[in-house]
Design a protein around this motif. Structure first.
Motif, short mmCIF file in Angstrom:
data_model
loop_
_atom_site.label_atom_id
_atom_site.label_comp_id
_atom_site.label_asym_id
_atom_site.label_seq_id
_atom_site.Cartn_x
_atom_site.Cartn_y
_atom_site.Cartn_z
N ASP A 1 0.84 -1.21 0.00
CA ASP A 1 0.00 0.00 0.00
C ASP A 1 0.87 1.26 0.00
N ARG A 2 1.96 1.23 0.77
CA ARG A 2 2.85 2.40 0.81
C ARG A 2 3.50 2.64 -0.55
N ILE A 3 3.86 1.58 -1.25
CA ILE A 3 4.46 1.72 -2.58
C ILE A 3 3.47 2.36 -3.55
N LEU A 4 2.22 1.89 -3.52
CA LEU A 4 1.21 2.45 -4.42
C LEU A 4 0.96 3.92 -4.10
N GLU A 5 0.92 4.27 -2.82
CA GLU A 5 0.72 5.67 -2.44
C GLU A 5 1.89 6.53 -2.91
N PHE A 6 3.10 5.99 -2.79
CA PHE A 6 4.29 6.72 -3.23
C PHE A 6 4.23 6.97 -4.74
N LEU A 7 3.82 5.97 -5.51
CA LEU A 7 3.78 6.12 -6.97
C LEU A 7 2.75 7.15 -7.42
N ASP A 8 1.77 7.45 -6.55
CA ASP A 8 0.76 8.47 -6.88
C ASP A 8 1.28 9.89 -6.64
N ARG A 9 2.39 9.99 -5.91
CA ARG A 9 2.90 11.32 -5.57
C ARG A 9 3.52 11.98 -6.80
N PRO A 10 3.25 13.29 -7.00
CA PRO A 10 3.84 13.98 -8.16
C PRO A 10 5.36 14.12 -8.06
N ALA B 1 7.39 11.80 -6.86
CA ALA B 1 7.99 10.48 -6.69
C ALA B 1 9.21 10.31 -7.59
N VAL B 2 10.31 9.88 -7.01
CA VAL B 2 11.52 9.62 -7.80
C VAL B 2 11.44 8.21 -8.38
N PRO B 3 12.13 7.96 -9.49
CA PRO B 3 12.09 6.61 -10.06
C PRO B 3 12.70 5.58 -9.11
N VAL B 4 12.00 4.45 -8.93
CA VAL B 4 12.53 3.36 -8.10
C VAL B 4 12.35 2.05 -8.87
N SER B 5 13.27 1.12 -8.59
CA SER B 5 13.21 -0.19 -9.23
C SER B 5 13.93 -1.18 -8.32
N ASP B 6 13.98 -2.45 -8.75
CA ASP B 6 14.69 -3.44 -7.93
C ASP B 6 16.21 -3.24 -8.01
N LYS B 7 16.63 -2.27 -8.85
CA LYS B 7 18.05 -1.92 -8.92
C LYS B 7 18.40 -0.75 -8.00
N SER B 8 17.39 -0.13 -7.41
CA SER B 8 17.64 1.01 -6.50
C SER B 8 18.46 0.54 -5.31
N SER B 9 19.20 1.44 -4.73
CA SER B 9 20.09 1.09 -3.62
C SER B 9 19.27 0.77 -2.37
N PRO B 10 19.79 -0.11 -1.51
CA PRO B 10 19.11 -0.40 -0.24
C PRO B 10 18.88 0.85 0.60
N GLU B 11 19.82 1.79 0.51
CA GLU B 11 19.70 3.03 1.29
C GLU B 11 18.50 3.85 0.83
N LEU B 12 18.31 3.94 -0.51
CA LEU B 12 17.18 4.69 -1.04
C LEU B 12 15.86 4.03 -0.66
N ILE B 13 15.82 2.71 -0.77
CA ILE B 13 14.60 1.96 -0.41
C ILE B 13 14.27 2.17 1.06
N ASP C 1 13.37 0.16 -18.43
CA ASP C 1 14.59 0.33 -17.62
C ASP C 1 14.42 -0.23 -16.21
N GLY C 2 13.30 -0.94 -15.98
CA GLY C 2 13.08 -1.57 -14.66
C GLY C 2 12.35 -0.72 -13.67
N THR C 3 12.07 0.54 -14.01
CA THR C 3 11.35 1.43 -13.10
C THR C 3 9.90 0.96 -12.95
N ILE C 4 9.35 1.07 -11.73
CA ILE C 4 7.97 0.64 -11.53
C ILE C 4 7.04 1.85 -11.63
N ALA C 5 5.82 1.59 -12.09
CA ALA C 5 4.79 2.63 -12.21
C ALA C 5 3.44 1.97 -12.00
N LYS C 6 2.46 2.77 -11.61
CA LYS C 6 1.12 2.21 -11.41
C LYS C 6 0.53 1.79 -12.75
N ALA C 7 -0.19 0.69 -12.70
CA ALA C 7 -0.81 0.16 -13.92
C ALA C 7 -1.97 1.06 -14.34
#
Length: 277
Positions: free
Chosen positions: A219-228, A230-242, A271-277
């Protein structure tokens, strides 16, 4: 000591034409295991699990059959017969289980299915059942931690959820908003403790803490993706950023992303970035 109404490991002490006499290391008493239950090629000294109850002549007897419930347990059982003594329940053994009239909440009828508690009546020394189940609940202080796994018998459907009996000892409830799969009355379910209330009743959930934590993270991930912003995140993002964005480990983040993707709630770009469907 031989325990009436319980499973116990017992040793073959004597073999006779009609069965074997069984005993326990800590007791000189013996109980007959009829020949039809004696495992083939059994010998004196062999040990195996039996259940001990009383036969139609009120004698202790052992069996390798397993009743639907044992002493100290609650169960929904059907009535095979009714007479002047009370109701007789089918509990999976040759001799039916008596519910005296004094232990019936309503007059039991043949073919009916009732919730009962099984116990040894110390006045008669017999195994009996009671439909007055409330007095057998809440007599032990609950000692559970949040997230602890328990078994629960579903007994009643209410407006807010399902009443249950927890570990044959305590009253509990599973709220409707904590139910993510169909459950049925008379079903025994695996559940997890949410909290023990001051009145001793236990709030349960069908999902363990890890599942609920992952759902909250999704739920937190979906809320984050709705934010204007929101920075790009993916499974390649650093543990610190996550950790900074979602307050979770990268391992938990990847699991939540996987569930969201399978549920078609997000898409993964080239490029692996996630976005809401």
């Amino acid at each position: 000591m031989i325990e009436l109404g319980k499973y116990q490991n017992m040793e073959v002490r004597r073999i006779v034409d009609f069965g074997a006499y069984m005993g326990r290391d800590d007791d000189s008493a013996e109980v007959l295991l009829p020949g039809r239950y004696l495992p083939e090629n059994s010998q004196v000294g062999d040990t195996f699990e039996v259940f001990v109850y009383k036969d139609s002549e009120d004698r202790p007897i052992a069996t390798t059959e397993r009743p639907y419930a044992i002493v100290g347990e609650f169960a929904f059982l059907s009535v095979n017969a009714v007479n002047d003594t009370g109701a007789f329940l089918d509990w999976g053994l040759p001799k039916d289980l008596l519910v005296p009239y004094s232990e019936q909440k309503v007059r039991m009828r043949r073919g009916g299915i009732y919730l009962v508690y099984i116990y040894v009546d110390h006045a008669t020394g017999r195994i009996v059942a009671s439909a007055k189940t409330e007095r057998f609940l809440g007599n032990v202080i609950p000692d559970y931690k949040p997230g602890q796994k328990v078994t629960a018998l579903v007994t009643e459907h209410t407006e807010i959820g399902y009443k249950v009996i927890v570990e044959n000892l305590h009253r509990g409830i599973i709220y409707s908003n904590e139910i993510y799969r169909p459950i049925e009355l008379e079903e025994t379910v695996t559940a997890f403790v949410k909290q023990v209330r001051d009145d001793g009743k236990i709030d349960l959930t069908l999902n363990d803490i890890a599942v609920r934590r992952q759902a909250a993270l999704a739920d937190r991930i979906l809320e984050f993706l709705d934010r204007p912003d929101a920075v790009p995140v993916s499974d390649k993002s650093s543990p610190e950023l996550i950790e900074m964005i979602f307050n979770c480990s990268k391992k938990d983040f990847k699991k939540a992303v996987g569930h969201l993707y399978r549920d078609r709630k997000i898409v993964i770009t080239g490029d692996g970035t996630i976005a809401k469907a």
